[in-house]
Design an enzyme around this catalytic site. Structure first.
Site, short mmCIF file in Angstrom:
data_model
loop_
_atom_site.label_atom_id
_atom_site.label_comp_id
_atom_site.label_asym_id
_atom_site.label_seq_id
_atom_site.Cartn_x
_atom_site.Cartn_y
_atom_site.Cartn_z
N ARG A 1 -22.75 -9.08 -59.00
CA ARG A 1 -23.44 -9.96 -58.70
C ARG A 1 -24.92 -9.65 -59.31
NH1 ARG A 1 -26.12 -14.29 -58.77
NH2 ARG A 1 -25.92 -15.60 -57.12
N GLY A 2 -25.48 -9.69 -60.74
CA GLY A 2 -26.85 -9.31 -60.48
C GLY A 2 -28.00 -8.43 -59.87
N ASP B 1 -28.15 -9.27 -56.78
CA ASP B 1 -27.63 -8.20 -55.30
C ASP B 1 -28.34 -6.94 -56.19
OD1 ASP B 1 -25.47 -10.02 -53.94
OD2 ASP B 1 -27.59 -10.21 -53.76
N GLU C 1 -14.93 -14.57 -62.77
CA GLU C 1 -14.48 -12.77 -63.30
C GLU C 1 -13.57 -12.36 -62.36
OE1 GLU C 1 -17.81 -10.42 -63.35
OE2 GLU C 1 -18.60 -11.33 -65.55
N ARG D 1 -27.99 -4.70 -59.30
CA ARG D 1 -27.95 -4.85 -60.76
C ARG D 1 -29.54 -3.33 -60.99
NH1 ARG D 1 -26.57 -6.59 -65.85
NH2 ARG D 1 -25.45 -8.40 -64.49
N GLY E 1 -25.25 -20.65 -67.06
CA GLY E 1 -23.88 -22.27 -67.50
C GLY E 1 -22.57 -21.84 -66.50
#
Length: 910
Positions: free
Chosen positions: A36-37, A39, A102, A41, A68
C-alpha cells in the site's frame, strides 16, 4: 520456509501438488513487491527495494500510485512472471481494492505455478490479518462499505485469511534495518535453493527423452513413492537428462537434492559425506552425520513425511543405493527418486519401479548438435557438407563425442577438418576412445602432461592443490587449464573432473607408450603393473608418476621392494600409495618428486639420498615413519601426518619457508614440535588432532598468514604460546579437549575481529591469568575477585560461541558480543542466575541458545534453569531468538506459555 528468525510467524503452508506441465518456468523477475503505497512506499519499500537491488535480485515494483479500480494487465504479467512475491501487509493495505486484487493474483500464482510468497506484517498482527480485526479490520470494513460487492468481499476475506496463515516476517518493535536483513536472508535462501541446474549449452534431443521418462514417473499420483532408473553407456547423456527433469519438477516438492557423481564421490569423500549432502540440500541443516548406519536412520526419520525429489547420479554399487535411498518408506508419499547408472542389473536388484534405457542420438539430432558446437548454427555450412558427414560417421551419435568433436573443430578450415579425419582413419577400431584422442593430440606438450596427470592421478582432487603441483613442474597451469576446459577435456569447480571416457582415453594413451613393458611408460596406476615394475626392477627413466590406490580392506599381497626398486626412476615426480603394503628396504628416491603421499610406509626414515628440494605435498598415513629430515624442503606447501605412531617429534622446519598447511592427526606418541613451526610466515592452517602425549609446542607464534588454528584433544598440552605479531587473517581457534591453563599477556592487541569461531569445548582446566586481555576491538576479561573465574567478555565478530566443562561464571553483559548468533553452554552448574538474566538483553542477534546441565554433588540442580528465569526470558530476546534447546536440561519440569509466543523451536524433555 524452514527455521527462520524469531520474528517469522508460524502458520500452515499450503500443500504442494505436482504440475502436469512439461516445460520449465521462465521467470521474468525474481521478486514482485506488493504494498500500500501511502503506508510504506516513501521509506521502507524504497530501502527494501535497494537492498534487494544490491544483492543482484531483479525486483519488480509498481512506481505508479493506484489508478482506477482494476489493476493493469502489465501488473498481472509481472506477478505471473515473478519467482517470489513479497506482500507488505500494513494498516491500510486492506482498504485498497488494487492491493487486494493483487493479492488474489499472487495466491493464484502460488497455487498454480508454485510461486514463493512471503507476507510482511508491517505494524499489524498476523491474527488481525487473518480475522480482519483491529486497525487492519477497520480499513477493510471501509472498503466493504464502499463497494457493496459481497462476492468480491468474500474472495478477499478468504485471501486475507490464507496470507495471514502463511509463515512470514513480523516487524514488531525492532528497527527496519533488522527487518530488511531478515527479508534479504529469506530471499537469498529461496534464490539459492530454488535455482535450476545448468544442463547443457545446446540441449539437443532432450525433449522426447524427458517425455518418455515423465510417463514412468507417474507424476499425477501423490499416494506413492516412485523410483525410476535411467541406464546406458558412459557419455550418452544420463546426467544431462536427469538435470533437465530435475529443473522441470523440483519446485513442486517440499525438498529436493541432486547428488552428482556418486560413483566417484563415494570413493573420495565416502558415503557419509553424501548422506550429509542429501540431508543439507533437503532440510537446509548441517546435521554432521558421522556414521553410515546412523545416517540411514537420520534420513528415514527426518524425511519419512516429506515429499522429496532425489536424483542419484552415476551409481555403480548397491551399497550406495542402500545407504542413500534404501527403502521407499524413508520418504513421504508423492516422492520421486531417479537413479542413473551404467549397470542395468543394479536397477533390477534394487527393484526400481521402472527403467529407461538411453539411446544414442538420432542422425538429425546428432547433426544438429555437432553443427551448433562447430558453427553455432543448426545446420552446417554448405561448403563443409562432405567433410561434415565424415565426422558424423566417426561420432556415431554419442553425445559426449559429438560435443567434444564439434568443439575441437570449431573455427577450423575445411583442410584442417580433412586433416583431422585422415588422422581418425589411422586410429584402430574407430571407437569413441580413438575419436576423443583427437582433442588431446591438438594440445601443447605441457597441456598434454597436465591432462595425463589428471587422468592418472588427480581426477576429483582440489583444483587449487593440483595447480600448485603443476606450477612446481613448470606446466604453466594458469594458461593450460583453461585450454583443457575449452576443449571439453575437463570441468572444474572446487575439484577437477573429467568424464570417464576421457579418463580412459588418457590412460590408454599412456598404456600405448609401451603396451608390453609397463616400466617404460610415463605413468603407472594399475596395482599389478606397479608390483611387476618394483619387484622386478624394470622401472626406467620414463616413469614420472606412480599411484597405487586400493580400496580399504582390499586383500592384496605385500609388494616386496629391492634396494634398487626406484633407482632408475630419475624423473619420478609423483608417488601416491593408498592402502597398499610394502616390504624391503630401498636406498634411492628421486629428488624430482613433487608429491610424496605414502600410507603404511614401512621404514623409519626416507632414503639418505632424498633431499626433497622440489617436494610440494608430503603426506604419511600410518606406517613406521619415525624420523623426518626437512633440511631441503624449501618448496613444500602441504604436510600431513596421520596415525604415525612411531613419530615422536616434528624437527626444525626453518627451511620449509613456503609451508601453508601443517596437519598432524592421531600421532599418539608425538611429544615435541620444534619452535621453528611458530615462525613459518606463509602458514595458513595449523592443526593438531588427537596427540595425547604432546607436551612441547612452539613457545612463540609469529604466523602472519595464519587463518586456522586447532589444538584438538592434546590432553598434555597446557600452555598457549606467546603471540608476537598481528594475525589479521586468523578466523578460527579451536581448543577442544586441550587443557590450556592460561592465555598469554602477549595476546593483547594481536588477534582481530576476523575471528568468527572460538571453541573451548572440554577445556577442563581454568584459565589462570587475572587481567584484561584485549583482542583487537574486543576483550576477554577475567575477574580477580571471583574464585572460579573463566572467560567473560566480548568478541566483536564472533557469531558462534560454544563452551563446555568447568569454564564457569561466563559473563556476557559486555555489549561487544552483540553479533553473537549461537551460544552453547554445557555443564555449567555454577552459572549464577543474575549473570544470564541481567545480560541476555545485550545479545540482540542471538538466534540459538543451547543450555545443558548435569546434577551437582548431592543431586541439586542449578537455579538458573528454573521456570521464573524462563518466564522472564521473553522480555530480552523475543525479537531474535528462534531456537531454545533444553533437551539435555532435565531439570526443566514445564515451560511457561510466553516461550511459545516468540521462540519457533523449543526442545526440552518435560
Amino acid at each position: 520456509m524452514s527455521t527462520s528468525s524469531m520474528a517469522f510467524q508460524l502458520g500452515a503452508s499450503s500443500s504442494l501438488s505436482f504440475s502436469s506441465s512439461s516445460s520449465i518456468r521462465r521467470w521474468t523477475h525474481d521478486v514482485f513487491l506488493s504494498s500500500r503505497g501511502t503506508d510504506v512506499r516513501k521509506y521502507f519499500i524504497s530501502h527494501l527495494y535497494h537492498a534487494l537491488y544490491r544483492r543482484g535480485v531483479n525486483t519488480y515494483i509498481d512506481n505508479n500510485l493506484e489508478k482506477g479500480e482494476e489493476i493493469s494487465s502489465e501488473l498481472l504479467k509481472a506477478i505471473d512472471g515473478s519467482k517470489i512475491s513479497i506482500v507488505v501487509l500494513s494498516k491500510n493495505y486492506s482498504d485498497s481494492r488494487w492491493c487486494l486484487d493483487e493479492l488474489l493474483k499472487i495466491l493464484e500464482c502460488k497455487a498454480m505455478v508454485k510461486q514463493n510468497v512471503l507476507p510482511l506484517f508491517y505494524d499489524v498482527n498476523p491474527s488481525d490479518v487473518r480475522r480482519q480485526k483491529g486497525s487492519f479490520g477497520k480499513a477493510f470494513a471501509r472498503l466493504r462499505f464502499a463497494i457493496n460487492d459481497e462476492v468480491k468481499v468474500t474472495m478477499w476475506e478468504a485471501a486475507l485469511k490464507k496470507v495471514g496463515s502463511l509463515a512470514g516476517v513480523v516487524l514488531g518493535d525492532r528497527n527496519e534495518s533488522d527487518f530488511i536483513l531478515d527479508i534479504i536472508t529469506w530471499v537469498d535462501s529461496i534464490m539459492i535453493n530454488r535455482t535450476s541446474l545448468n544442463v547443457a549449452k545446446y540441449p539437443v534431443g532432450i525433449k522426447s527423452r524427458v517425455r518418455d521418462i515423465y510417463q514412468r514417473l507417474s507424476l499425477e499420483r501423490n499416494d506413492i513413492t516412485c523410483m525410476v532408473g535411467i541406464w546406458g553407456t558412459g557419455g550418452i547423456g544420463k546426467t544431462t537428462i536427469s538435470k533437465e527433469i530435475y529443473n522441470r519438477i523440483f519446485h513442486q516438492f517440499e525438498g529436493s537434492c541432486f547428488l552428482k557423481n556418486i560413483r566417484e564421490s563415494s570413493k573420495t569423500g565416502g558415503l557419509i559425506r553424501l548422506q550429509n549432502t542429501l540431508l543439507y540440500e533437503i532440510l537446509g541443516e548441517n546435521l554432521d552425520v558421522r556414521d553410515c548406519d546412523r545416517g540411514i536412520n537420520v534420513i528415514s526419520h527426518r524425511l519419512h513425511s516429506k515429499r522429496v525429489l532425489l536424483i542419484l547420479d552415476d551409481v555403480d554399487e548397491l551399497k550406495q543405493l542402500e545407504t542413500l535411498a534404501g527403502d521407499r518408506k524413508w520418504f513421504g508419499p508423492g516422492s520421486r527418486i531417479i537413479v542413473t547408472t551404467r549397470d542395468q542389473d543394479l536397477l533390477n536388484i534394487f527393484k526400481v519401479d521402472s527403467t529407461y534405457q538411453m539411446e544414442i542420438l538420432a542422425y538429425s539430432e546428432a547433426r544438429k548438435l555437432v553443427s551448433l558446437h562447430a558453427f553455432e548454427k543448426e545446420e552446417p555450412l554448405d561448403s563443409y557438407a562432405e567433410v561434415f558427414e565424415q565426422v558424423m560417421q566417426y561420432a556415431r551419435g554419442l553425445p559426449l563425442a559429438l560435443t567434444v568433436l564439434g568443439s575441437n573443430l570449431k573455427g577450423k578450415t575445411i583442410c584442417q577438418w580433412e586433416s583431422a579425419l585422415d588422422k581418425y582413419k589411422q586410429i584402430p577400431n574407430e571407437n569413441i576412445q580413438s575419436v576423443l584422442q583427437v582433442s588431446y593430440d591438438g594440445l601443447e606438450e605441457c597441456d598434454k602432461d597436465m591432462f595425463l596427470d589428471i587422468a592418472c592421478f588427480f581426477k576429483g582432487q582440489p583444483l587449487a592443490d593440483v595447480i600448485k603441483i603443476f606450477e612446481s613442474c613448470n606446466f604453466h597451469p594458469n594458461d593450460g587449464i583453461p585450454k583443457l576446459i575449452d576443449k571439453c577435456l575437463i570441468t572444474v569447480g572446487y575439484d577437477i573432473w573429467m568424464h570417464d571416457l576421457l579418463q580412459d582415453m588418457g590412460r590408454e594413451i599412456v598404456r600405448k607408450e609401451s603396451p608390453k613393458e609397463p616400466g617404460a611408460r610415463s605413468r603407472l596406476w594399475c596395482h599389478e603393473d606397479i608390483r611387476y615394475v618394483l619387484e622386478e626392477n624394470t622401472g626406467t627413466n620414463n616413469v614420472e608418476g606412480i599411484k597405487v590406490d586400493l580400496p580399504v580392506g582390499h586383500d592384496h599381497d605385500t609388494i616386496c621392494l629391492s634396494p634398487n626398486a626406484f633407482k632408475e626412476m630419475k624423473r619420478l615426480r609423483i608417488f601416491i600409495s593408498h592402502n597398499a603394503h610394502f616390504s624391503g628396504e630401498f636406498n634411492y628416491l628421486s629428488n624430482e618428486l613433487r608429491v610424496l603421499n605414502w600410507s603404511n610406509y614401512h621404514l623409519q626414515s626416507l632414503p639418505s639420498n632424498f633431499r626433497g628440494e622440489k617436494l610440494v605435498v608430503f603426506k604419511m598415513h600410518a606406517g613406521c615413519i619415525k624420523e623426518i629430515i626437512t633440511g631441503k624442503f624449501k618448496n613444500l606447501t602441504k604436510m600431513k601426518f596421520s596415525k604415525c605412531k612411531f613419530l615422536t617429534r616434528i624437527p626444525d622446519f626453518s627451511s620449509c619457508s613456503n609451508l601453508e598447511e601443517l596437519s598432524i592427526l592421531t600421532c599418539e606418541n608425538l611429544v615435541e614440535i620444534h619452535d621453528s613451526v611458530g615462525f613459518l610466515n606463509k602458514l595458513v592452517s595449523l592443526g593438531l588432532y588427537g596427540c595425547p602425549n604432546l607436551r612441547s609446542f612452539p613457545r612463540r607464534l609469529k604466523l602472519r598468514s595464519l587463518r586456522y588454528l586447532a589444538l584438538y584433544d592434546c590432553s598434555e598440552l597446557q600452555n598457549f604460546p606467546q603471540i608476537e605479531c598481528k594475525m589479521e587473517f586468523l578466523s578460527s581457534i579451536h581448543l577442544e579437549g586441550t587443557p590450556i591453563k592460561e592465555l598469554p599477556s602477549s595476546i593483547i592487541g594481536y588477534l582481530t575481529p576476523a575471528i568468527n569461531s572460538l571453541s573451548l569445548k572440554r577445556c577442563t582446566s581454568r584459565l589462570q591469568n587475572r587481567n584484561e586481555l584485549c583482542l583487537g576491538d574486543y576483550s576477554i576479561k577475567l575477574e580477580e575477585d571471583e574464585p572460579d573465574s573463566s572467560v567473560n567478555g566480548c568478541f566483536t565478530g564472533i557469531d558462534h560461541l560454544s563452551i563446555e566443562g568447568s569454564l564457569v561464571h561466563l559473563l556476557i553483559s559486555i555489549p561487544h558480543l552483540q553479533h553473537l548468533k549461537s551460544l552453547s553452554l554445557a555443564n555449567h552448574p555454577n552459572i549464577a542466575i543474575d549473570e544470564i538474566h541481567s545480560s541476555i538483553g545485550y545479545l540482540t542477534r542471538l538466534k540459538k541458545l543451547h543450555l545443558t546441565t548435569s546434577p551437582l554433588v548431592d543431586g541439586f540442580w542449578p537455579s538458573v534453569f528454573n521456570n521464573w528465569y524462563l518466564d522472564d526470558f521473553s522480555d530480552y530476546c523475543s525479537s531474535t531468538l528462534q531456537e531454545l534447546d533444553l533437551s539435555e536440561s532435565s531439570a526443566i519440569v514445564s515451560l511457561p506459555p510466553s516461550i511459545k509466543s516468540f521462540v519457533e523451536w523449543v526442545l526440552y524433555q518435560p
